[in-house]
Motif scaffolding. Structure first.
Motif, PDB file in Angstrom:
ATOM      1  N   LEU A 260       0.738  -1.280  -0.003  1.00 29.31           N
ATOM      2  CA  LEU A 260       0.037   0.056   0.002  1.00 29.31           C
ATOM      3  C   LEU A 260       0.741   1.250   0.031  1.00 29.31           C
ATOM      4  O   LEU A 260       0.539   2.219  -0.870  1.00 29.31           O
ATOM      5  N   TRP A 261       1.892   1.449   0.893  1.00 28.37           N
ATOM      6  CA  TRP A 261       2.588   2.471   0.807  1.00 28.37           C
ATOM      7  C   TRP A 261       3.560   2.649  -0.712  1.00 28.37           C
ATOM      8  O   TRP A 261       3.526   3.806  -1.151  1.00 28.37           O
ATOM      9  N   LEU A 264       0.814   4.174  -2.850  1.00 26.15           N
ATOM     10  CA  LEU A 264       0.550   5.382  -2.622  1.00 26.15           C
ATOM     11  C   LEU A 264       1.486   6.352  -3.290  1.00 26.15           C
ATOM     12  O   LEU A 264       1.345   7.385  -3.591  1.00 26.15           O
ATOM     13  N   ALA A 268       1.008   9.130  -5.980  1.00 29.34           N
ATOM     14  CA  ALA A 268       1.368  10.441  -5.630  1.00 29.34           C
ATOM     15  C   ALA A 268       2.343  10.998  -6.723  1.00 29.34           C
ATOM     16  O   ALA A 268       2.202  12.397  -7.050  1.00 29.34           O
ATOM     17  N   GLY A 361      -9.706   3.341  -3.197  1.00 32.87           N
ATOM     18  CA  GLY A 361      -8.670   2.617  -3.919  1.00 32.87           C
ATOM     19  C   GLY A 361      -8.780   2.462  -5.246  1.00 32.87           C
ATOM     20  O   GLY A 361      -8.085   3.029  -5.962  1.00 32.87           O
ATOM     21  N   LEU A 364      -8.782   6.177  -7.153  1.00 36.71           N
ATOM     22  CA  LEU A 364      -7.350   6.579  -7.113  1.00 36.71           C
ATOM     23  C   LEU A 364      -6.850   6.032  -8.324  1.00 36.71           C
ATOM     24  O   LEU A 364      -6.064   6.787  -8.982  1.00 36.71           O
TER      25      LEU A 364
END
Length: 540
Positions: A260-261, A264, A268, A361, A364
């Protein structure tokens, strides 16, 4: 002693069924592919409306449960805190439910809708762009996650509220079928679930492996061959086998958090260095289109076909019905996994958490990655459509990511993310498959059992990959998963029957403690006084 925990009829039956289906496909690939294709066309064409109805009914049912008294039931003991924090919980359920498929489709699904839009819209028109940006979010949105969530209700309820240490789909239907679940019918239900998951997992490998191979090719120049894909598949298998062997709290949780990190960070990065304004505005606009046309998209079955001068597109069968069938095949697995990781949460938290986190999610991913590719297409920065028609979707995905600054770094991170996404889906799958073939699961299934299913998930897709039959296995699993429609309704009925009985029961005092607490607060009396009121003869 440990061997007695294994439900051998289910264990052997599921593996034999997979062999019975797969071996003929290996032996007679062309004939098998033709037969399965005909069966799939028959199912989606004649029963497509049934899939659409199922999606809407499940979505509506879960909203009802969340706001009803049943939604307040805590999965565990009164006052018990959630086993996992919200971040890790969201990471695990999202990674298990989506896998590397989200990386595949979020980048290029708009291309298919742009070239073949719904509702008779002209291809590659301004209106087609609008639908192309919204339909991916719809297909990976609330209804998809509702289908995933439904099986979690009865399974989690029996496991954490009624304290039955069994993680089986058949056990969750016991209030409706009674002792029938102890016989062949119960075994058949569990075997169908396992077969559908094995086939669905093969689809995820089929999409993820070529994409990873293209990423490796971009970075190293190693050509994409079947042998390279086979090695990648085995490496991914080893990763998720080790993770599954390590268990839920160490291996699966750790991989999901890393996953997940990293996701993201990549999202980003694309948002910041890419066309930020275009991505934000287009995503916001897409959500508006979805909200404004949700029921239109959910019920469109193209009933007129070629009648009255209308042109039949096959869009509902090719996309919406197909997706609902695909989610359905995965639903018992994701439901089992969500149930297992939701200890300490209420039914309402589990429903809204899964549907909201899952949908957010996907918004995104489709909003950022998909609209980045669309921006390149519309501005002439990169002709994704022509590239895909020439080199295929997997190569196009990597080519789109390579348009970013520091392309090698981003392609490398994207490839690693694909590997981890694949691993998190499969370690969760092997964990649940091992749970289903055990008679009891006190904490985690046996390690050798988890390892067996981890490698079983790879063996069949690996064999079919060399014969070009992975898409056939996927279609077979969807056709075979048709009975799961009726099992889903049985699961909903079972949950309502069991929870309503426990909530309203006062004679045996087995109602969840949260209702005793509410009763006390409302009437300002002790729990003992409440119980004595319902049974004057009760001894202190």
């Amino acid at each position: 002693m440990k061997q007695r925990l294994i439900d051998w009829p289910t264990f052997i039956g599921a593996f034999v069924l997979l062999l019975v289906v797969t071996i003929p496909l290996i032996r007679y690939p062309e004939l098998g592919k033709e037969f399965v294709g005909m069966a799939n066309t028959f199912m989606t064409t004649n029963f497509g409306v049934l899939y659409l109805v199922m999606g809407l009914v499940i979505f509506s049912f879960l909203l009802y449960v969340a706001f009803s008294k049943n939604g307040h039931v805590k999965l565990g003991n009164e006052g018990e805190k959630p086993e996992f924090n919200s971040f890790s919980w969201a990471a695990m359920l999202f990674a298990a439910g989506i896998g590397s498929s989200i990386l595949y489709w979020s980048v290029i699904e708009w291309v298919y809708y742009y070239q073949g839009p719904p509702f008779g819209v002209e291809a590659e028109s301004q209106e087609a762009i609008q639908w192309a940006t919204a339909y991916g979010i719809f297909h990976w949105g609330p209804i998809a996650w509702a289908i995933y969530t439904l099986p979690a209700l009865p399974i989690a309820y029996f496991y954490y509220v009624r304290k039955k240490p069994v993680l089986k789909v058949s056990e969750a239907i016991r209030p409706v079928l009674g002792k029938w679940v102890d016989g062949p019918l119960g075994k058949l239900i569990d075997i169908l679930f396992i077969f559908g998951l094995l086939g669905g997992a093969g689809t995820t490998l089929a999409l993820g492996t070529p994409m990873i191979a293209e990423g490796v090719n971009h970075l190293t120049g190693i050509p994409v061959t079947l042998w390279v894909q086979a090695v990648i598949m085995l490496v991914c298998t080893t990763i998720f086998a080790v993770s599954a062997y390590s268990g839920l709290k160490r291996g699966i949780k750790l991989l999901s958090d890393i996953n997940l990190w990293l996701a993201l960070f990549i999202l980003a990065y694309i948002l910041v260095v890419g066309p930020t304004r275009f991505i934000v505005e287009t995503t916001f606009n897409s959500v508006g289109i979805l909200l404004d046309n949700f029921f239109k998209m959910a019920t469109w079955a193209e009933p007129f076909g070629n009648l009255g001068g209308f042109s039949e597109t096959g869009f509902p069968e090719g996309w919406t019905v197909f997706y609902w069938a695909w989610w359905l095949v995965y639903a018992p697995f994701v439901g089992l996994f969500v149930a297992r990781i939701s200890r300490g949460r209420t039914i309402r938290e589990m429903i809204f958490g899964t549907m909201v986190y899952g949908t957010l999610g996907c918004v995104l991913f489709f909003g950022i990655m998909g609209n980045f590719g669309l921006y390149l297409q519309l501005t002439g920065g990169f002709d994704a459509i022509s590239y895909m028609n020439e080199f295929g979707p997997a190569a196009t995905i990597i080519a789109i990511i390579a348009q970013l600054p520091f392309s090698d770094l981003l392609v490398g991170l994207f490839t690693i993310l694909a590997v981890i996404f694949l691993a998190t889906t499969f370690d969760s799958s092997s964990f649940i498959l091992a749970s289903v073939v055990q008679k009891e699961v006190e904490d985690e299934p046996l390690r050798w059992n988890r390892l067996f299913w981890a490698f079983s998930l790879c063996i069949m897709p690996l064999s079919l990959m060399f014969l070009g039959g992975l898409d056939t296995l996927q279609t077979t699993s969807i056709v075979g998963g048709f009975p799961l429609i009726f099992i889903m309704f049985l699961l909903a009925w079972s949950f309502m029957k069991a929870s309503n009985r426990d909530i309203t029961a006062s004679d045996d005092y087995e109602a969840p403690t949260i209702y005793i607490k509410r009763w006390r607060k409302k009437k300002k009396r002790s729990a003992l006084e409440v119980l004595k009121e319902n049974d004057p003869d009760r001894k202190e």
